[in-house]
Structure formats: structure tokens, C-alpha cells
Design an enzyme around this catalytic site. Structure first.
Site, short mmCIF file in Angstrom:
data_model
loop_
_atom_site.label_atom_id
_atom_site.label_comp_id
_atom_site.label_asym_id
_atom_site.label_seq_id
_atom_site.Cartn_x
_atom_site.Cartn_y
_atom_site.Cartn_z
N ASP A 78 26.49 39.58 42.45
CA ASP A 78 25.80 38.86 43.50
C ASP A 78 24.30 39.01 43.29
O ASP A 78 23.85 39.82 42.49
CB ASP A 78 26.24 39.32 44.89
N ASP A 97 36.13 37.87 47.33
CA ASP A 97 35.80 39.29 47.19
C ASP A 97 35.66 39.88 48.58
O ASP A 97 35.33 39.16 49.53
CB ASP A 97 34.49 39.48 46.42
#
Length: 369
Positions: free
Chosen positions: A89, A264
Site C-alpha cells: 500500500d 486484505d
């Protein structure tokens, strides 16, 4: 990167995602390895439970151990000894989580290090540069995670700045000649029209895949379901769709039914360490006294290392005494359970039996222990 949509059942999708470090079968759940490690799991344990891809956190890895250390290992894969795909990320959510410790401007985000108070600055360009060093298979653009609640005006301002940052992320990714995939992130809060604007803008810029961000940030489940059902169908059919930070087993099933391919969440690992275990027939809080003499497996339907070797009484004993092994065995089970759900959904979509499978799964989960 290549995404192949192999089968649909209703809106649910079955596909393959080919990345630099391997081919992923979708829909897929990705364990979260914030600091280059999935807590309480070795890379071998991750392989054993069927993990195909895991996450690393750009923000935290940038601060510790720092890019010099990871560059010396030629990237995150060798550093953590994980040779399957990795998604990183961008750091946007972590900066958002700092609250009063950060200041957001058009250029980027100024903040104080949570470790030593040092003044730091993170921009779309710097995020792309960090992720190039990490050499993750999937790079996420740098965006602002719109807080909840947010008025229409606040959400619009945040989303439009994220859109400008998306273009800057795309430009820097290209400038760095990074051959790994770059995903855009849809924002817009709980407002459908802003989600529409975000999707259109990201499609104009052009990304390898599309994520839905700004959900699972404290909003009611009904709002999450509403925005997901509205947004997912608008995402490009021929690109992977990623729902960030979600969620419970039931969230995964609902979201696959809405057309999502990738997920996720820290829930299976964090809950495991807190003694909250997911099973086919409902959740187990292993600290409860009722399990002190329970000689049965945690989940009679589960083939994981924990369920095939240890009793509930033993897991109860480990948790009550704060033993490290307790967290390890609990995490192995929870992640295995999540991987099993995903594998069953992939099979159900292949044989066009997804609706029936989902109904059966819901019945089992609500039946209790």
C-alpha cells in the site's frame, strides 16, 4: 501484469492474475505483513496455509528498517524470504490514521514519525520511489483515505485531491520505469455521485487494476454494502478489482457476490492473537472457560495444522498463559480458514453454484458451536 477473467456466476468472478513473482487465482485473500512479516507466521507457514500473495506496508517499511536495508536485499521479496507476489500500500491510510500528528497539503503530507518524532514528508512521488525500491508486484497510488463521517463537500474535496495525487503517482511510476503493476484507488466517501466521479477520473488516467478505498473506516455495514454495490459494477471488467481492508468471512462472501476479486484485512491475524477464532460453524473465543476441558478440535471441518494436531483445551491453555505458540496456532487456523473460504468460492463460481454455496456457508456459520 495480465488479468484473465475465466468465469462468472452472476456478478461473482473467477480469474487469474499474472504478476512478476507468480500467478494468482482469484478471488483471493491477501494476508497483511505490515513490517515485512505476517505476525506469528513464517514464510513456510504462509505457504502451507495456501497464501498466494501478501501485503507489505510502504509507510512502516520506509520508517523501519528504511530503504537502505531493503535495497541491500534488492527488494522486499529477498528481505522477507517470500518469493510469491507482494502488494504494497502507498502509506496513505497510515498517514490518515496519525490524526493530529499530520498536516495534509496539496503537495503531500507533513507528519511526525511515530517512532522518534522526526519531521517527515510523504508525497505521491516519494511513495512511488519507495515502492520502486520495495519492488512489490502491485504498487498502490498515494491517496487520502476520506474519513468517516464526511459531508459531501468534505468528501468531494478529499476525493479530488486524491485524483490529482493519482495522476502524479501515475506520472512518477512511469518516470521510474517501474514495470510492476500500478492500481488506482476509488474514493468519495459515502456519496455515490463522488464515487462515480472518482471511477471516471481514474479510468481516464489509466491503471492496471482498481481498488475501492475508504470503506471499513467506521461506517455502518449498510453504508459499506450500499457503496460497494453501487461502485463495483462500474469498475472495468477486464481489470482486477480490489476491496481494501475488508473484512469478516461474511464480508468476503458478500463482496465476491458483488464482483470483487481481491481482499486484505488484519482481522484474521489480529483476532487470532486476541483469541477470537473463525470456524465453519461460528466464532470461538478460546479464552472462555467452557473450552478448558474440551478435547475436540477447534473446527472439525478444518484440515489446518492447528485443527489436526491440537484440542480446544490446549489452545485455551496456551491463550490463558500468554504463550507465544497460542498466537501462532490461532493465526495458522484463522488464515487457513480464510484461504479455504476463497478456494471454495473459486470452485463454486467455476461450477456456477455460487449462490447455493453462499447460502450453505451462511447456514453453517449461524448454526453455532
Amino acid at each position: 501484469m495480465q488479468f484473465d477473467l475465466l468465469k462468472t456466476d452472476g456478478v461473482a468472478r473467477r480469474g487469474t492474475l499474472t504478476l512478476a513473482h507468480g500467478v494468482i487465482q482469484t478471488p483471493v485473500f491477501m494476508p497483511v505483513g505490515t513490517y515485512g512479516t505476517v505476525k506469528a507466521m513464517t514464510p513456510q507457514s504462509l505457504n502451507d496455509i495456501g497464501a498466494q500473495i501478501c501485503l507489505g506496508n510502504t509507510f512502516h517499511l520506509w520508517l523501519r528498517p528504511g530503504l537502505e536495508v531493503i535495497a541491500a536485499h534488492k527488494g522486499l521479496h529477498d528481505f522477507m524470504n517470500w518469493q510469491k507476489p507482494i502488494l504494497t500500500d502507498s502509506g496513505g491510510f497510515q498517514v490518515f490514521s496519525l490524526g493530529a500528528m499530520r498536516k495534509i497539503t496539496e503537495e503531500g503530507v507533513k507528519f511526525s514519525s511515530p517512532h522518534d518524532g522526526a519531521k517527515l514528508f510523504l508525497t505521491p512521488e516519494i511513495s512511488m520511489q519507495i515502492q520502486k525500491v520495495l519492488n512489490s508486484d502491485i504498487v498502490m497510488i498515494f491517496d487520502e483515505c476520506t474519513p468517516y463521517p464526511a459531508t459531501h463537500e468534505e468528501a468531494a474535496k478529499s476525493m479530488r485531491m486524491s485524483m490529482r495525487w493519482a495522476q502524479r503517482s501515475r506520472d512518477e511510476h512511469n518516470k521510474l520505469e517501474n514495470s510492476n503493476a500500478l492500481f488506482g484507488i476509488v474514493q468519495g466517501g459515502m456519496h455515490e455521485d463522488l464515487r462515480d466521479e472518482s471511477v471516471a477520473g481514474l479510468c481516464d488516467i489509466g491503471f492496471d487494476g482498481m481498488a475501492i478505498g475508504g470503506l471499513s473506516v467506521g461506517e455502518p455495514k449498510e453504508d459499506m454494502a450500499r457503496i460497494l454495490a453501487h461502485t463495483a459494477p462500474q469498475l472495468p471488467t477486464h481489470k482486477p478489482r480490489y476491496l481494501m481492508g475488508v473484512g469478516t468471512p461474511e464480508d468476503l462472501v458478500y463482496s465476491v457476490s458483488a464482483g470483487i476479486d481481491m481482499f486484505d484485512c488484519v482481522m484474521p491475524t489480529r483476532n487470532a492473537r486476541n483469541g477470537h477464532l473463525f470456524t465453519r460453524f461460528g466464532d470461538v473465543k478460546i479464552k472462555n472457560a467452557r473450552y478448558k476441558l474440551d478435547t475436540g478440535p477447534l473446527d472439525s471441518s478444518c484440515s489446518c495444522y492447528t485443527c489436526t494436531n491440537f484440542t480446544r483445551a490446549y489452545l485455551h491453555h496456551l491463550f490463558r498463559n500468554g504463550e507465544i505458540l497460542g498466537g501462532m496456532l490461532n493465526t495458522i487456523h484463522n488464515l487457513h480458514f480464510y484461504q479455504t473460504i476463497m478456494a471454495e468460492m473459486r470452485t463454486a463460481i467455476e461450477v456456477e453454484h455460487f449462490t447455493e454455496w453462499a447460502a450453505g456457508f451462511a447456514r453453517d456459520r449461524s448454526s453455532g458451536q
